[in-house]
Design a protein around this motif. Sequence first.
Motif, mmCIF file in Angstrom:
data_model
loop_
_atom_site.group_PDB
_atom_site.id
_atom_site.type_symbol
_atom_site.label_atom_id
_atom_site.label_comp_id
_atom_site.label_asym_id
_atom_site.label_seq_id
_atom_site.Cartn_x
_atom_site.Cartn_y
_atom_site.Cartn_z
ATOM 1 N N ARG A 45 0.848 -1.200 0.000
ATOM 2 C CA ARG A 45 0.000 0.000 0.000
ATOM 3 C C ARG A 45 0.879 1.244 0.000
ATOM 4 O O ARG A 45 1.734 1.420 0.870
ATOM 5 N N GLN A 46 0.676 2.095 -1.004
ATOM 6 C CA GLN A 46 1.482 3.303 -1.143
ATOM 7 C C GLN A 46 0.700 4.518 -0.644
ATOM 8 O O GLN A 46 -0.431 4.753 -1.063
ATOM 9 N N THR A 47 1.313 5.281 0.253
ATOM 10 C CA THR A 47 0.705 6.500 0.765
ATOM 11 C C THR A 47 1.714 7.636 0.720
ATOM 12 O O THR A 47 2.928 7.400 0.786
ATOM 13 N N ILE A 48 1.213 8.867 0.608
ATOM 14 C CA ILE A 48 2.092 10.030 0.500
ATOM 15 C C ILE A 48 2.950 10.190 1.743
ATOM 16 O O ILE A 48 4.135 10.525 1.675
ATOM 17 N N ASP A 49 2.361 9.938 2.920
ATOM 18 C CA ASP A 49 3.100 10.111 4.171
ATOM 19 C C ASP A 49 3.662 8.783 4.687
ATOM 20 O O ASP A 49 4.092 8.682 5.831
ATOM 21 N N ARG A 80 6.261 5.407 4.948
ATOM 22 C CA ARG A 80 7.707 5.264 5.067
ATOM 23 C C ARG A 80 8.136 3.927 4.482
ATOM 24 O O ARG A 80 7.387 2.945 4.482
ATOM 25 N N GLY A 81 9.366 3.886 3.987
ATOM 26 C CA GLY A 81 9.919 2.643 3.489
ATOM 27 C C GLY A 81 9.135 2.077 2.331
ATOM 28 O O GLY A 81 8.866 2.752 1.335
ATOM 29 N N LEU A 82 8.720 0.819 2.461
ATOM 30 C CA LEU A 82 8.012 0.133 1.379
ATOM 31 C C LEU A 82 6.637 0.728 1.102
ATOM 32 O O LEU A 82 6.048 0.443 0.049
ATOM 33 N N ASN A 83 6.126 1.535 2.032
ATOM 34 C CA ASN A 83 4.814 2.153 1.832
ATOM 35 C C ASN A 83 4.885 3.487 1.094
ATOM 36 O O ASN A 83 3.858 4.121 0.857
ATOM 37 N N ASN A 84 6.090 3.902 0.740
ATOM 38 C CA ASN A 84 6.264 5.098 -0.083
ATOM 39 C C ASN A 84 7.515 4.895 -0.925
ATOM 40 O O ASN A 84 8.549 5.519 -0.707
ATOM 41 N N MET A 85 7.401 3.990 -1.896
ATOM 42 C CA MET A 85 8.566 3.557 -2.658
ATOM 43 C C MET A 85 9.217 4.685 -3.451
ATOM 44 O O MET A 85 10.424 4.672 -3.678
ATOM 45 N N LEU A 86 8.448 5.664 -3.879
ATOM 46 C CA LEU A 86 9.011 6.749 -4.665
ATOM 47 C C LEU A 86 9.997 7.597 -3.853
ATOM 48 O O LEU A 86 10.805 8.327 -4.436
ATOM 49 N N SER A 87 9.931 7.496 -2.529
ATOM 50 C CA SER A 87 10.875 8.207 -1.659
ATOM 51 C C SER A 87 11.778 7.249 -0.899
ATOM 52 O O SER A 87 12.472 7.660 0.031
ATOM 53 N N PHE A 88 11.758 5.978 -1.286
ATOM 54 C CA PHE A 88 12.554 4.935 -0.626
ATOM 55 C C PHE A 88 13.927 4.884 -1.292
ATOM 56 O O PHE A 88 14.045 4.633 -2.497
ATOM 57 N N TRP A 89 14.987 5.127 -0.523
ATOM 58 C CA TRP A 89 16.331 5.273 -1.079
ATOM 59 C C TRP A 89 16.767 4.113 -1.981
ATOM 60 O O TRP A 89 17.298 4.356 -3.072
ATOM 61 N N PRO A 90 16.589 2.837 -1.588
ATOM 62 C CA PRO A 90 17.000 1.744 -2.491
ATOM 63 C C PRO A 90 16.312 1.811 -3.844
ATOM 64 O O PRO A 90 16.938 1.594 -4.892
ATOM 65 N N PHE A 91 15.025 2.120 -3.857
ATOM 66 C CA PHE A 91 14.262 2.236 -5.102
ATOM 67 C C PHE A 91 14.811 3.364 -5.965
ATOM 68 O O PHE A 91 15.034 3.199 -7.178
ATOM 69 N N VAL A 92 15.065 4.523 -5.349
ATOM 70 C CA VAL A 92 15.558 5.691 -6.091
ATOM 71 C C VAL A 92 16.950 5.426 -6.656
ATOM 72 O O VAL A 92 17.227 5.723 -7.821
ATOM 73 N N LEU A 93 17.844 4.840 -5.845
ATOM 74 C CA LEU A 93 19.212 4.589 -6.309
ATOM 75 C C LEU A 93 19.255 3.601 -7.468
ATOM 76 O O LEU A 93 20.036 3.773 -8.417
ATOM 77 N N ILE A 94 18.439 2.564 -7.393
ATOM 78 C CA ILE A 94 18.419 1.581 -8.488
ATOM 79 C C ILE A 94 17.937 2.223 -9.778
ATOM 80 O O ILE A 94 18.497 1.976 -10.869
ATOM 81 N N TYR A 95 16.916 3.072 -9.693
ATOM 82 C CA TYR A 95 16.421 3.718 -10.909
ATOM 83 C C TYR A 95 17.397 4.751 -11.445
ATOM 84 O O TYR A 95 17.522 4.928 -12.664
ATOM 85 N N VAL A 96 18.116 5.447 -10.564
ATOM 86 C CA VAL A 96 19.161 6.371 -11.021
ATOM 87 C C VAL A 96 20.276 5.588 -11.716
ATOM 88 O O VAL A 96 20.798 5.996 -12.768
ATOM 89 N N TYR A 97 20.642 4.453 -11.132
ATOM 90 C CA TYR A 97 21.673 3.583 -11.709
ATOM 91 C C TYR A 97 21.246 3.098 -13.094
ATOM 92 O O TYR A 97 22.033 3.116 -14.050
ATOM 93 N N MET A 98 19.988 2.697 -13.223
ATOM 94 C CA MET A 98 19.489 2.220 -14.512
ATOM 95 C C MET A 98 19.468 3.354 -15.540
ATOM 96 O O MET A 98 19.809 3.151 -16.718
ATOM 97 N N ALA A 99 19.102 4.564 -15.103
ATOM 98 C CA ALA A 99 19.111 5.708 -16.014
ATOM 99 C C ALA A 99 20.528 6.037 -16.465
ATOM 100 O O ALA A 99 20.755 6.407 -17.624
ATOM 101 N N PHE A 100 21.504 5.879 -15.564
ATOM 102 C CA PHE A 100 22.905 6.126 -15.911
ATOM 103 C C PHE A 100 23.371 5.140 -16.982
ATOM 104 O O PHE A 100 24.030 5.528 -17.963
ATOM 105 N N ILE A 101 23.016 3.882 -16.809
ATOM 106 C CA ILE A 101 23.365 2.860 -17.802
ATOM 107 C C ILE A 101 22.702 3.166 -19.141
ATOM 108 O O ILE A 101 23.320 3.081 -20.209
#
Length: 291
Positions: free
Chosen positions: A93-97, A99-120
């Motif tokens: 379940r994703q909510t604006i407020d 934390r962690g898995l409940n707000n993946m768009l602000s979850f550091w592992p999710f963001v870093l992996i997508y930045v890494y993929m964009a770099f590639i």
Amino acid sequence: MWKKPWTLKEGFLIGAGLIVTGLLLELTVGAVDWDVFAWPTNIIVLAVFVLLIIAAYCCRSKVYAFRFLGTFQAAVPALAYAVALTIVMGLTRQTIDGRGLNNMLSFWPFVLIYVYMAFILGLVTLRHLHHFHWKRDIPFLLNHLGLFIALTCATLGNADMQRLKMLTTIDQVEWRALDADMNLHELPLAIELKKFIMEVYDDGSPKRFASEIQIMTKKGKNFHTTVDVNKPAEVEGWKIYQFGYDTNAGADSRISILELVRDPWLPAVYTGIGMMLLGALSMFILAQRKK
């Protein structure tokens, strides 16, 4: 391991390292604060990111790690991690407020992996631009460059998205709305509620509720329209949705709550998606010609 040439094992280890790094950041500094990247910071970050990709591509002959990032041994693990995290986002379940898995768009592992993929993606796209051949590379470039544009613009544009709630009353003009933190914003448009509409089932439960509204903008637009929950009105970059009403009054409600959404980066995201569709179409056309 870590003996040249690197393989898929090293690729998966790099991805795992990014996830561990993301978890440590999540525990120490908290979730990603996208408000920091609001305009014009996001366009500066995007420019720096592109320059870093260009610099890495230029140094690939001297730095093996950069050369490795342009291979499928790096791309496949990055894509696998991105898909896995996206599936997790779909199952939680994703909510604006949240934390962690409940707000993946602000979850550091999710963001870093997508930045890494964009770099590639950026490195691979540059390589094909450098050795461009139109019959071979146009579909590839449309797909990969389109995905790069969609990824980066959707991510950085998140900081500029506005999602506001406006409380309107019949025959009263309103030009102010509240954000999620209850901050008041004056808008470049005004809305007057003309009529609240409600249709109900036989048991009295709401079947449909909508609002007839008059919209006026500072640029001189003035028109009458009806907004539903899933049928918004669009004006000057804003989408206006039906959100709520006075539940105590029901069909006699003189109040309608509207949701106003503005995402200035959305055209760029649509451009990226359109490029990917053109890439897929061009691949099909070229395949038919070869046959």
